[in-house]
Scaffold this active site. Structure first.
Site, short mmCIF file in Angstrom:
data_model
loop_
_atom_site.label_atom_id
_atom_site.label_comp_id
_atom_site.label_asym_id
_atom_site.label_seq_id
_atom_site.Cartn_x
_atom_site.Cartn_y
_atom_site.Cartn_z
N GLU A 54 0.86 -1.20 0.00
CA GLU A 54 0.00 0.00 0.00
C GLU A 54 0.89 1.25 0.00
O GLU A 54 0.63 2.21 -0.71
CB GLU A 54 -0.90 -0.01 1.24
N HIS A 236 -9.01 2.78 4.68
CA HIS A 236 -8.42 4.03 4.18
C HIS A 236 -8.86 5.19 5.06
O HIS A 236 -9.87 5.12 5.76
CB HIS A 236 -8.78 4.21 2.70
N HIS A 331 -1.90 22.08 33.59
CA HIS A 331 -1.44 20.79 33.09
C HIS A 331 -0.02 20.50 33.57
O HIS A 331 0.28 19.40 34.04
CB HIS A 331 -1.46 20.77 31.55
ZN LIG Z 1 -5.71 0.15 0.15
#
Ligand SMILES: [Zn+2]
Length: 424
Positions: A54, A236, A331
């Site tokens: 891919e 995807h 934080h």
């Molecule tokens: Zn794909």
């Protein structure tokens, strides 16, 4: 904000296994592990890493043989169970590279990805791969405009190809393409037929990035009841659902997830390896830590980013520039006292560092005192508060670089040095 304060809203404990107390369903606590569903595989999934298949479809990707070997070796060392390679039918060099990687003797199993035809299957098996992933489009739009085959023809060919690959002693996966725009009845009958033919895995692919986690859960859950083989999933990321969809698929009973490093692939790519593991370590920390060498993630991402000439995005999970940076005073104070207050991921699991951002008007005195300590300067709480006011006043006027703030801290400490303290 102190940790010893009682919570403003008390959350009742969940009673029993079905979350029902006094006839009313109680909310689950956030981040609570829930492996009670026996079909859920969130604590026992496998990764099919497709950076070399891919990922080769990413706009910038060009891999020479040496690069492919480097990436395959790094991924195998990292611990992924499978590495998927470009079809050997694509070009003579693709075939030669596939053969070369099969000969490396890597720990990860090597797969290649081909069209669902006997011709492609024969070339794939001849390369020496451990498994062949076959694929064919099943949505009406792909059948009309891509291969022009009916579902009956697709099923007949699929059975023939699956049986032949199995007869060669090689693993086989059959996947539909564009599964989420395919007719569900057609799809389930096809998967059932290839399952009976001896397929090791069936694949569900959201080729166009259209699916939502709820749709994924529904399809995979139904499929789990129809086939007995493993279920691979491929998502995807066109609408940024690729990690959530993979997680939903595992919850519904899928066994394998396709990933690529940094998510590279067609268009804006697929489920990223790092993003998937960030999600899964929250749920199944022991499983994830025992299987994958997490501290090597950054190295692999840097390698692939360099090869395909992109920067690692600032907000990339784990390795992004700001993934473990803390800025607001509230934080920073809590993080310095107990990191779990604002971090569900531990940077040290991944070999990266957290960063307390102290150089801004949002800073708090705890962060400034901590920074002074890093510079070897000891100040009292009262001095830290005074110094923080000075820094905030400066940072209200212009952006402060770390060096600017360090200079302010140093000159403050010089001015406020006790007389009996020797110069440093
Ligand atoms: Zn794909």
């Amino acid at each position: 904000m102190c940790s010893d304060h009682a919570p403003a809203v008390e959350i009742p404990a969940v009673n029993g296994t079905n979350g029902v107390t006094n006839g009313r369903r109680q909310p689950k606590l956030p981040y609570q592990q829930h492996h009670s569903d026996e079909r859920s595989n969130t604590g026992r999934f496998q990764i099919i890493e497709s950076t070399l298949r891919e990922g080769e479809q990413f706009a910038n990707a060009f891999y020479d043989t040496e690069t492919k070997i480097k990436i395959a070796t790094a991924l195998s060392d990292f611990g992924v169970e499978y590495i998927e390679l470009t079809s050997p039918v694509a070009s003579p060099q693709s075939r030669a590279d596939c053969e070369a990687i099969c000969k490396l003797g890597l720990k990860a199993k090597i797969l290649t990805h081909v069209r669902c035809t006997m011709e492609d299957a024969k070339v794939a098996v001849a390369t020496g791969v451990d498994g062949v992933d076959v694929v064919i489009g099943t949505s009406q739009i792909l059948r009309d405009h891509s291969h022009h085959k009916s579902m009956a023809e697709i099923t007949e060919t699929a059975i023939e190809v699956v049986k032949w690959i199995k007869s060669q002693g090689v693993e086989v996966r059959f996947s539909s393409e564009d599964s989420f725009r395919s007719n569900i009845v057609d799809l389930l009958s096809l998967y059932q037929a290839v399952d009976k033919a001896g397929c090791d895995r069936v694949g569900v692919a959201d080729t166009v990035g259209v699916a939502t986690p709820r749709q994924v859960y529904k399809l995979v859950r139904t499929l789990r009841d129809v086939v007995s083989c493993d279920i691979e999933t491929h998502f995807h990321n066109d609408t940024m659902c690729a990690v959530a969809n993979a997680h939903a698929a595992l919850e519904a009973g899928a066994t394998h997830v396709d990933t690529s490093v940094l998510g590279i692939g067609e268009r804006n790519g697929i489920t990223p390896l790092g993003g998937l593991l960030a999600r899964m370590i929250v749920e199944s920390p022991d499983y994830v830590k025992s299987r994958y060498k997490l501290a090597k993630l950054k190295e692999i991402e840097d390698l692939v980013a360099d090869v395909v000439q992109v920067n690692v995005p600032f907000n990339n999970p784990i390795t992004g520039y700001s993934a473990f940076s803390h800025k607001a005073g509230i934080h920073s104070k809590a993080i310095l006292a107990k990191p779990e207050t604002y971090e569900i991921l531990n940077p040290s699991d991944w070999g990266v560092k957290r960063w307390i951002h102290f150089s801004s008007r949002l800073t708090g005195w705890n962060a400034i005192k901590s920074r002074a300590g890093q510079l070897g300067l000891i100040i009292t709480d009262e001095q830290a508060k005074l110094l923080t006011q000075k820094i905030k006043a400066m940072a209200d006027v212009r952006p402060l670089a770390i060096d600017d703030t360090d200079s302010i801290i140093r000159s403050f400490c010089l001015e406020h040095q006790p007389e009996d303290q020797p110069d440093q």
